[in-house]
Scaffold this motif. Structure first.
Motif, short mmCIF file in Angstrom:
data_model
loop_
_atom_site.label_atom_id
_atom_site.label_comp_id
_atom_site.label_asym_id
_atom_site.label_seq_id
_atom_site.Cartn_x
_atom_site.Cartn_y
_atom_site.Cartn_z
N GLN A 146 0.84 -1.21 0.16
CA GLN A 146 0.03 -0.09 0.08
C GLN A 146 0.84 1.18 0.07
O GLN A 146 0.60 2.32 -0.73
CB GLN A 146 -0.86 0.06 1.18
N ARG A 147 1.89 1.30 0.81
CA ARG A 147 2.79 2.39 0.91
C ARG A 147 3.43 2.86 -0.36
O ARG A 147 3.44 3.86 -0.78
CB ARG A 147 3.84 2.16 1.88
N VAL A 148 4.05 1.84 -0.98
CA VAL A 148 4.56 1.84 -2.25
C VAL A 148 3.62 2.49 -3.58
O VAL A 148 3.71 3.48 -4.21
CB VAL A 148 5.24 0.62 -3.12
N ALA A 149 2.22 1.68 -3.39
CA ALA A 149 1.14 2.05 -4.52
C ALA A 149 0.73 3.47 -4.23
O ALA A 149 0.53 4.06 -5.03
CB ALA A 149 0.20 0.96 -4.39
N GLY A 150 0.77 3.98 -3.14
CA GLY A 150 0.07 5.07 -2.64
C GLY A 150 0.95 6.42 -3.00
O GLY A 150 0.67 7.56 -2.68
N GLY A 151 2.17 6.10 -3.66
CA GLY A 151 3.00 7.38 -4.23
C GLY A 151 3.73 7.95 -3.04
O GLY A 151 4.38 9.10 -3.39
N HIS A 152 4.08 7.42 -1.96
CA HIS A 152 4.62 8.02 -0.74
C HIS A 152 5.52 7.02 -0.17
O HIS A 152 5.50 6.79 1.05
CB HIS A 152 3.62 8.76 0.33
N PRO A 153 6.56 6.42 -0.88
CA PRO A 153 7.01 5.18 -0.33
C PRO A 153 8.06 5.99 0.83
O PRO A 153 8.39 5.07 1.83
CB PRO A 153 8.07 4.74 -1.62
N ARG A 164 7.14 10.35 5.69
CA ARG A 164 6.41 11.63 5.60
C ARG A 164 7.22 12.76 6.40
O ARG A 164 7.88 12.37 7.37
CB ARG A 164 5.07 11.66 5.99
#
Lengths: 273, 100
Positions: free
Chosen positions: A193-200, A203
């Protein structure tokens, strides 16, 4: 040295009287304030004042054990529980002033006065004697005398109390338990999910390059603008909910692009020139 | 001279203030705090009467009241959080599902 011997004599009597009046006025004022205060946190603090003064009254009345139990159990545990629940339920939720039932306040005040008159009449007619002669039961031997009573005359109520406490603990666990609706995500799914969410990458933390590093201070991006990702959504929601009641520093920062941001932004621009 | 009557008068006043708080306040947590105030006022009367009679039974009863109050607060606040989770409100006016 005996407790009751120390507190004898006319000077001790005057001290008691002064202490009684100071604490009585303080506790009644705090109780009235608790009913009138609009914020629940203020109510909790005022209730703590009442409970602590009651602890002193217990000590004056020859109940040192109950005085300590009052401080430890009531002020320490029960009131902290209240504050914890206030944290969950929303600390800024002020009571509404609008009356749902018409004339409710007036009728409540009237019935309060009626109750006060009734109780005063009943107690005024009762014969309340002066204190019984001081004995060790109300001084040094208080704890042992209480223990004697609890484990002989009041043994069965005491045993039933343990059942009550266990039921209360189990009941609290059952009531506060939340069912998990979906399956628990695995570490692999979370990473996906983290990689697919555009924010690997992690934050930005709150306060990075900003004026100070409080948890509600948004981080500044390289161009001087504020990063909304850096502040927890809960804080943004809370500060946006009740802006006028919070002190200046907190309410400014909740909404992006306000007073806190310009100075560092200007500095950044002048640095570029 | 501070007599037990002083303390009983004070406990009457605190009890009435707590009762008015239960009637007036809308936030369920504050209603709970007012109930606690009433229990504390009753405890003060028990301890004062114990001092007057020179017997410890009043203090024992006050001790049991404290235990029951602690259990009551735990369960009550758990119910409150459950209601708040379902309805997003801690106001006693919003829980009117069984109102006719």
């Amino acid at each position: 040295m005996n407790h009751s011997i120390v507190l004898a004599g006319p000077a001790a009597e005057t001290t008691r009287l002064v202490a009684y009046w100071i604490l009585a006025i303080a506790s009644v004022a705090a109780a009235i304030g608790m009913v009138l205060a609009r914020k629940a946190v203020h109510c909790a603090i005022l209730l703590a004042v009442v409970m602590l003064s009651l602890a002193v009254f217990y000590a004056m009345l020859g109940a040192p054990f109950l005085a300590f139990v009052q401080v430890i159990v009531y002020t320490g545990a029960v009131l902290m529980l209240f504050l914890f629940v206030l944290m969950i339920v929303g600390i800024s939720a002020a009571d509404s002033i609008i009356e749902t039932i018409r004339g409710q306040r007036m009728w409540a005040a009237l019935s309060g006065i009626a109750m006060l008159v009734l109780l005063s009449l009943v107690i005024g007619h009762a014969v309340i004697g002066s204190a019984a002669p001081s004995s060790a039961k109300f001084g040094n031997a208080n704890v042992t005398s209480l223990a004697d009573l609890i484990f002989t005359k009041y043994l069965y109520p005491f045993e039933i109390t343990s059942a009550l406490l266990i039921i209360a603990a189990v009941g609290a666990m059952v009531l506060a338990h939340r069912e998990r609706i979906g399956p628990k995500p695995t570490q692999r799914e979370l990473a996906g999910q983290r990689v697919a969410g555009g924010h690997p990458a992690p934050r930005p933390g709150p306060g990075t390059y900003a004026q100070h590093n409080a948890a509600d201070m948004p981080a500044l991006l390289p161009d001087g603008s504020q990063s909304e990702l850096s502040v927890s959504a809960v804080l943004t929601f809370r500060t946006a909910e009740a802006p006028p009641e919070l002190p200046g520093g907190t309410s400014e920062t909740g909404t992006a692009g306000s007073v806190a941001a310009p100075p560092p932004a200007e500095r950044h621009e002048s640095g570029e020139q | 001279m501070v007599s037990p009557a002083h303390f009983i008068a004070l406990s009457v006043i605190l009890f009435v203030i707590g009762a008015v708080g239960v009637l007036v306040r809308r936030n369920a947590i504050v209603v709970f705090m007012s109930v606690e105030l009433m229990l504390n006022a009753a405890n003060l009367a028990f301890v004062a009467f114990a001092r007057m009679h020179g017997a410890l039974d009043g203090q024992i009863i006050a001790f049991f009241v404290m235990v029951v109050a602690a259990a009551e607060v735990v369960v009550g606040l758990a119910i409150l959080t459950a209601i708040f989770r379902a309805r997003r409100s801690a106001s006693v006016d919003d829980a009117n599902l069984m109102k006719y």
